[in-house]
Enzyme design. Sequence first.
Site, PDB file in Angstrom:
ATOM      1  N   ASN A  75      40.012  -4.741 -18.698  1.00 29.60           N
ATOM      2  CA  ASN A  75      40.554  -4.643 -17.523  1.00 29.60           C
ATOM      3  C   ASN A  75      39.093  -4.347 -16.839  1.00 29.60           C
ATOM      4  OD1 ASN A  75      41.055  -5.131 -14.503  1.00 29.60           O
ATOM      5  ND2 ASN A  75      41.700  -3.419 -14.290  1.00 29.60           N
TER       6      ASN A  75
ATOM      7  N   LYS B 147      38.025  -5.403 -13.757  1.00 28.45           N
ATOM      8  CA  LYS B 147      37.849  -5.224 -12.816  1.00 28.45           C
ATOM      9  C   LYS B 147      36.855  -6.789 -12.300  1.00 28.45           C
ATOM     10  CE  LYS B 147      39.470  -0.240 -13.229  1.00 28.45           C
ATOM     11  NZ  LYS B 147      39.759   0.719 -13.040  1.00 28.45           N
TER      12      LYS B 147
ATOM     13  N   HIS C  27      48.534  -3.754 -10.328  1.00 27.51           N
ATOM     14  CA  HIS C  27      47.410  -2.157 -10.802  1.00 27.51           C
ATOM     15  C   HIS C  27      47.853  -1.581  -9.315  1.00 27.51           C
ATOM     16  CE1 HIS C  27      43.700  -0.602 -11.396  1.00 27.51           C
ATOM     17  NE2 HIS C  27      43.808  -0.935 -12.865  1.00 27.51           N
TER      18      HIS C  27
ATOM     19  N   GLU D  94      45.334  -0.152  -8.110  1.00 25.61           N
ATOM     20  CA  GLU D  94      43.759  -1.445  -7.011  1.00 25.61           C
ATOM     21  C   GLU D  94      44.479  -1.924  -6.136  1.00 25.61           C
ATOM     22  OE1 GLU D  94      40.731  -1.411  -9.898  1.00 25.61           O
ATOM     23  OE2 GLU D  94      40.652   0.616 -10.228  1.00 25.61           O
TER      24      GLU D  94
ATOM     25  N   GLU E 255      49.484   3.837 -15.894  1.00 21.82           N
ATOM     26  CA  GLU E 255      48.584   4.499 -15.429  1.00 21.82           C
ATOM     27  C   GLU E 255      48.817   5.354 -14.115  1.00 21.82           C
ATOM     28  OE1 GLU E 255      45.404   1.569 -16.425  1.00 21.82           O
ATOM     29  OE2 GLU E 255      46.668   0.563 -15.029  1.00 21.82           O
TER      30      GLU E 255
ATOM     31  N   GLY F  94      39.584   5.522 -13.742  1.00 20.22           N
ATOM     32  CA  GLY F  94      38.461   5.439 -12.696  1.00 20.22           C
ATOM     33  C   GLY F  94      37.526   6.835 -13.303  1.00 20.22           C
TER      34      GLY F  94
ATOM     35  N   SER G  68      41.068   5.713 -17.654  1.00 22.21           N
ATOM     36  CA  SER G  68      40.070   6.819 -18.376  1.00 22.21           C
ATOM     37  C   SER G  68      40.152   6.737 -19.798  1.00 22.21           C
ATOM     38  CB  SER G  68      39.599   8.365 -18.075  1.00 22.21           C
ATOM     39  OG  SER G  68      39.194   7.978 -16.692  1.00 22.21           O
TER      40      SER G  68
HETATM   41  C1  PEP Z   1      41.970   0.109 -15.540  1.00 17.66           C
HETATM   42  O1  PEP Z   1      41.606   0.074 -15.181  1.00 17.66           O
HETATM   43  O2  PEP Z   1      43.674  -0.057 -15.345  1.00 17.66           O
HETATM   44  C2  PEP Z   1      42.094   1.687 -15.977  1.00 17.66           C
HETATM   45  C3  PEP Z   1      42.711   2.184 -16.680  1.00 17.66           C
HETATM   46  O3  PEP Z   1      40.585   1.689 -15.780  1.00 17.66           O
HETATM   47  P1  PEP Z   1      39.891   2.782 -16.172  1.00 17.66           P
HETATM   48  O4  PEP Z   1      39.880   3.432 -17.935  1.00 17.66           O
HETATM   49  O5  PEP Z   1      37.996   2.821 -16.351  1.00 17.66           O
HETATM   50  O6  PEP Z   1      40.527   4.564 -15.950  1.00 17.66           O
END
Ligand code: PEP
Length: 251
Positions: free
Chosen positions: A9, A11, A95, A97, A167, A173, A213
């Site tokens: 992803n 982003k 997601h 976010e 998640e 992040g 992460s």
């Molecule tokens: C994500 O964007 O869904 C995500 C899990 O980001 P990260 O791996 O940076 O934590």
Amino acid sequence: MRKPIIAGNWKMNKLAAEGARFLMDIREKVPEEGRVETVVCAPFIHLPFLSEAARDFPVSIGAQNMHHEESGAFTGEVSPAMLSDLLISHVIIGHSERRQYFNETDETVNQKTHAAFEHGITPIVCVGESLEQRENNETMDFVESQVVKGLEGLSEEQVKDVVLAYEPIWAIGTGKTASSEQANEVCTHIRKVIEKTFSKEAAEAVRIQYGGSVKPETIEELLSMSDIDGALVGGASLKEESFLKLVEAGA
Ligand code: PEP
């Protein structure tokens, strides 16, 4: 056997030329089709080029969001018909976010998930609790309610094709990965919820990713867990080398 699915992803990262270079660099190196499903979820501006360039390689291209309507007066939005016209195969839905900054709810997640199936696009439906909810022991109930509401009204066959991404918000992040046991515990619960709500066959078929992460150093252990079938990866998917390592781990 559930095929592992590793999805990057990006982003809101990468200019057009950077995205194109990334794909050119990885496309000869990704494992052959059949061992692992490799998906790159990019901002909309990248999709026409990436979709065309990935056509002969085992890399699927996904979007990070879409509207649920076919077309109309929704300034700034992109429809499922537009994505399927570009042969986009996957779309991230709900997601954290988008739930946090763009008011997405379980209801919009559900509308978008139905719309994705109507257009032959595989939805990657994201669920996950906040730190406060985890500390209050609300994780299982909260994630269960997100799964049930997000998938409401789907057929058993559709549920088999959904990809769920667990998640935990506190791990996205932040550099704080959930331990493999913590992640698997919730993924096992999600599978039980699918069994209770749909069927045993759907629960056995549905793929559940962990996201938060994930790095090349943590992926192997995560993938060795009984109910984790892949990863949705933000930060570590931005560099060709680390993304390839993640994909190799799934192969
Ligand atoms: C994500 O964007 O869904 C995500 C899990 O980001 P990260 O791996 O940076 O934590």
